[in-house]
Design an enzyme around this catalytic site. Structure first.
Site, mmCIF file in Angstrom:
data_model
loop_
_atom_site.group_PDB
_atom_site.id
_atom_site.type_symbol
_atom_site.label_atom_id
_atom_site.label_comp_id
_atom_site.label_asym_id
_atom_site.label_seq_id
_atom_site.Cartn_x
_atom_site.Cartn_y
_atom_site.Cartn_z
ATOM 1 N N ARG A 1 12.936 3.879 13.020
ATOM 2 C CA ARG A 1 11.688 4.646 12.978
ATOM 3 C C ARG A 1 10.794 4.285 14.184
ATOM 4 O O ARG A 1 11.285 3.774 15.173
ATOM 5 C CB ARG A 1 11.005 4.396 11.628
ATOM 6 C CG ARG A 1 11.896 4.841 10.452
ATOM 7 C CD ARG A 1 11.212 4.664 9.124
ATOM 8 N NE ARG A 1 10.033 5.519 9.015
ATOM 9 C CZ ARG A 1 9.122 5.393 8.054
ATOM 10 N NH1 ARG A 1 9.269 4.466 7.113
ATOM 11 N NH2 ARG A 1 8.075 6.193 8.025
ATOM 12 N N ASP B 1 0.992 -15.869 6.434
ATOM 13 C CA ASP B 1 0.501 -17.213 6.133
ATOM 14 C C ASP B 1 0.552 -17.481 4.622
ATOM 15 O O ASP B 1 0.865 -18.595 4.192
ATOM 16 C CB ASP B 1 -0.927 -17.393 6.649
ATOM 17 C CG ASP B 1 -0.997 -17.475 8.172
ATOM 18 O OD1 ASP B 1 0.062 -17.649 8.816
ATOM 19 O OD2 ASP B 1 -2.108 -17.353 8.721
ATOM 20 N N TYR C 1 11.692 8.483 2.009
ATOM 21 C CA TYR C 1 11.685 7.495 0.930
ATOM 22 C C TYR C 1 12.472 7.913 -0.312
ATOM 23 O O TYR C 1 12.545 7.155 -1.274
ATOM 24 C CB TYR C 1 10.233 7.176 0.536
ATOM 25 C CG TYR C 1 9.431 6.623 1.692
ATOM 26 C CD1 TYR C 1 9.822 5.452 2.334
ATOM 27 C CD2 TYR C 1 8.305 7.276 2.167
ATOM 28 C CE1 TYR C 1 9.101 4.944 3.415
ATOM 29 C CE2 TYR C 1 7.576 6.788 3.241
ATOM 30 C CZ TYR C 1 7.984 5.627 3.861
ATOM 31 O OH TYR C 1 7.277 5.132 4.931
ATOM 32 N N PRO D 1 0.785 -1.234 0.000
ATOM 33 C CA PRO D 1 0.000 0.000 0.000
ATOM 34 C C PRO D 1 0.815 1.282 0.000
ATOM 35 O O PRO D 1 1.821 1.389 0.704
ATOM 36 C CB PRO D 1 -0.818 -0.108 1.301
ATOM 37 C CG PRO D 1 -0.015 -1.005 2.170
ATOM 38 C CD PRO D 1 0.620 -1.998 1.236
ATOM 39 N N ASN D 2 0.345 2.211 -0.791
ATOM 40 C CA ASN D 2 0.860 3.587 -0.896
ATOM 41 C C ASN D 2 2.175 3.692 -1.655
ATOM 42 O O ASN D 2 2.626 4.788 -1.964
ATOM 43 C CB ASN D 2 0.999 4.227 0.507
ATOM 44 C CG ASN D 2 -0.327 4.263 1.230
ATOM 45 O OD1 ASN D 2 -1.299 4.758 0.673
ATOM 46 N ND2 ASN D 2 -0.397 3.716 2.426
ATOM 47 N N GLU E 1 12.367 -9.815 1.626
ATOM 48 C CA GLU E 1 11.643 -8.652 2.147
ATOM 49 C C GLU E 1 12.515 -7.405 1.967
ATOM 50 O O GLU E 1 13.692 -7.427 2.345
ATOM 51 C CB GLU E 1 11.357 -8.890 3.637
ATOM 52 C CG GLU E 1 10.711 -7.718 4.335
ATOM 53 C CD GLU E 1 10.569 -7.956 5.841
ATOM 54 O OE1 GLU E 1 10.882 -9.067 6.337
ATOM 55 O OE2 GLU E 1 10.161 -7.005 6.535
ATOM 56 N N ARG F 1 5.786 12.264 -2.260
ATOM 57 C CA ARG F 1 5.764 12.863 -0.928
ATOM 58 C C ARG F 1 6.826 12.202 -0.057
ATOM 59 O O ARG F 1 7.342 11.151 -0.389
ATOM 60 C CB ARG F 1 4.390 12.648 -0.283
ATOM 61 C CG ARG F 1 3.304 13.591 -0.804
ATOM 62 C CD ARG F 1 2.023 13.434 0.006
ATOM 63 N NE ARG F 1 2.302 13.515 1.440
ATOM 64 C CZ ARG F 1 2.001 12.538 2.316
ATOM 65 N NH1 ARG F 1 1.427 11.435 1.914
ATOM 66 N NH2 ARG F 1 2.311 12.673 3.600
ATOM 67 N N ALA G 1 3.131 -1.167 4.996
ATOM 68 C CA ALA G 1 2.604 -1.247 6.367
ATOM 69 C C ALA G 1 2.107 -2.651 6.731
ATOM 70 O O ALA G 1 2.094 -3.014 7.912
ATOM 71 C CB ALA G 1 1.490 -0.230 6.542
ATOM 72 N N ASN H 1 8.114 -5.598 -1.077
ATOM 73 C CA ASN H 1 7.985 -4.521 -0.100
ATOM 74 C C ASN H 1 6.506 -4.453 0.243
ATOM 75 O O ASN H 1 5.706 -3.895 -0.510
ATOM 76 C CB ASN H 1 8.491 -3.185 -0.638
ATOM 77 C CG ASN H 1 8.455 -2.096 0.434
ATOM 78 O OD1 ASN H 1 7.777 -2.235 1.454
ATOM 79 N ND2 ASN H 1 9.180 -1.015 0.202
ATOM 80 N N HIS I 1 12.715 -3.022 2.417
ATOM 81 C CA HIS I 1 12.173 -1.721 2.836
ATOM 82 C C HIS I 1 13.145 -0.638 2.421
ATOM 83 O O HIS I 1 14.365 -0.784 2.608
ATOM 84 C CB HIS I 1 11.956 -1.678 4.347
ATOM 85 C CG HIS I 1 10.992 -2.715 4.794
ATOM 86 N ND1 HIS I 1 9.650 -2.617 4.549
ATOM 87 C CD2 HIS I 1 11.195 -3.913 5.390
ATOM 88 C CE1 HIS I 1 9.060 -3.699 4.994
ATOM 89 N NE2 HIS I 1 9.967 -4.508 5.510
HETATM 90 O O1 CA2 Z 1 10.528 1.695 4.145
HETATM 91 C C1 CA2 Z 1 9.698 1.044 3.484
HETATM 92 O O2 CA2 Z 1 9.904 0.647 2.344
HETATM 93 C C2 CA2 Z 1 8.313 0.751 4.108
HETATM 94 O O3 CA2 Z 1 7.912 -0.535 3.686
HETATM 95 C C3 CA2 Z 1 7.374 1.805 3.566
HETATM 96 C C4 CA2 Z 1 5.971 1.738 4.174
HETATM 97 C C5 CA2 Z 1 6.023 1.698 5.695
HETATM 98 O O4 CA2 Z 1 4.724 1.496 6.230
HETATM 99 C C6 CA2 Z 1 6.957 0.613 6.208
HETATM 100 O O5 CA2 Z 1 7.015 0.692 7.623
HETATM 101 C C7 CA2 Z 1 8.359 0.772 5.630
HETATM 102 C C8 CA2 Z 1 5.124 2.951 3.771
HETATM 103 C C9 CA2 Z 1 5.071 3.254 2.315
HETATM 104 C C10 CA2 Z 1 4.368 4.566 2.137
HETATM 105 O O6 CA2 Z 1 4.751 5.110 0.901
HETATM 106 C C11 CA2 Z 1 4.624 6.453 0.709
HETATM 107 C C12 CA2 Z 1 4.969 6.911 -0.538
HETATM 108 C C13 CA2 Z 1 4.871 8.261 -0.791
HETATM 109 C C14 CA2 Z 1 4.440 9.131 0.182
HETATM 110 C C15 CA2 Z 1 4.092 8.642 1.424
HETATM 111 C C16 CA2 Z 1 4.181 7.303 1.682
#
Ligand code: CA2
Length: 146
Positions: free
Chosen positions: A106, A86, A22, A9-10, A97, A17, A76, A73, A99
């Site tokens: 964090r 599972d 990131y 997600p996201n 995996e 952003r 969340a 990846n 990130h």
């Molecule tokens: O560091 C990573 O790659 C994460 O998997 C990114 C996730 C976060 O929940 C993990 O704890 C670590 C969040 C991705 C959100 O992506 C965004 C992209 C653009 C703007 C805001 C968030």
């Protein structure tokens, strides 16, 4: 050899952003990096992103007969999803995996990965470069198993 690069997600918003966390890399950049690294070793890459947890699980089920391994990846869901853990265990594919950020530097809720125990390894905190490392690690693993 064929590998799946999957994002949760996201992560479709990467580059738009939170560059302080990131970076400015987009998902397309990452997909191109992984494709280049894998292609250089004679492997192909399929790319998938979803904002729906069940869809990621369905994708893993579907791709279990299509690919040899997965770079994931899970965003969340890494920290929340027993169902994803599972599914990874069920499909019996080697999963790395990844990130972008160092989740251990964090918030506390990002320190625990529910999927780490069913993945062959974890790359965290290396930003965009972590994906190329993951691709090479996965291909090393798959080639050694042949
Ligand atoms: O560091 C990573 O790659 C994460 O998997 C990114 C996730 C976060 O929940 C993990 O704890 C670590 C969040 C991705 C959100 O992506 C965004 C992209 C653009 C703007 C805001 C968030």
């Amino acid at each position: 050899m064929q590998i799946l690069l999957a994002h949760g997600p996201n992560l479709n918003l990467l580059g738009e952003r939170k560059p302080e966390i990131y970076g400015t890399t987009t998902l397309l950049d990452i997909e191109a990096d992984v494709a280049a690294a894998a292609n250089a070793r004679g492997a192909a890459v399929l790319c998938y992103q979803t904002n729906h947890e069940g869809a990621l699980i369905d994708a893993l089920h579907h791709y279990r007969r299509v690919v040899d391994g997965v770079i994931l990846n899970a965003g969340a869901w890494t920290h929340t999803s027993v169902a994803l853990r599972d599914a990874i265990e069920a499909v019996q594919l080697p999963v790395v995996e990844v990130h972008l950020s160092n989740t251990h530097r964090r918030e506390g809720f990002r320190h625990r990965s529910l999927i780490a125990g069913v993945c062959i390894g974890q790359v965290t905190g290396l930003g965009r470069d972590g994906y190329t490392a993951a691709a090479n690690l996965l291909l090393d693993y798959l080639e050694a198993r042949r």
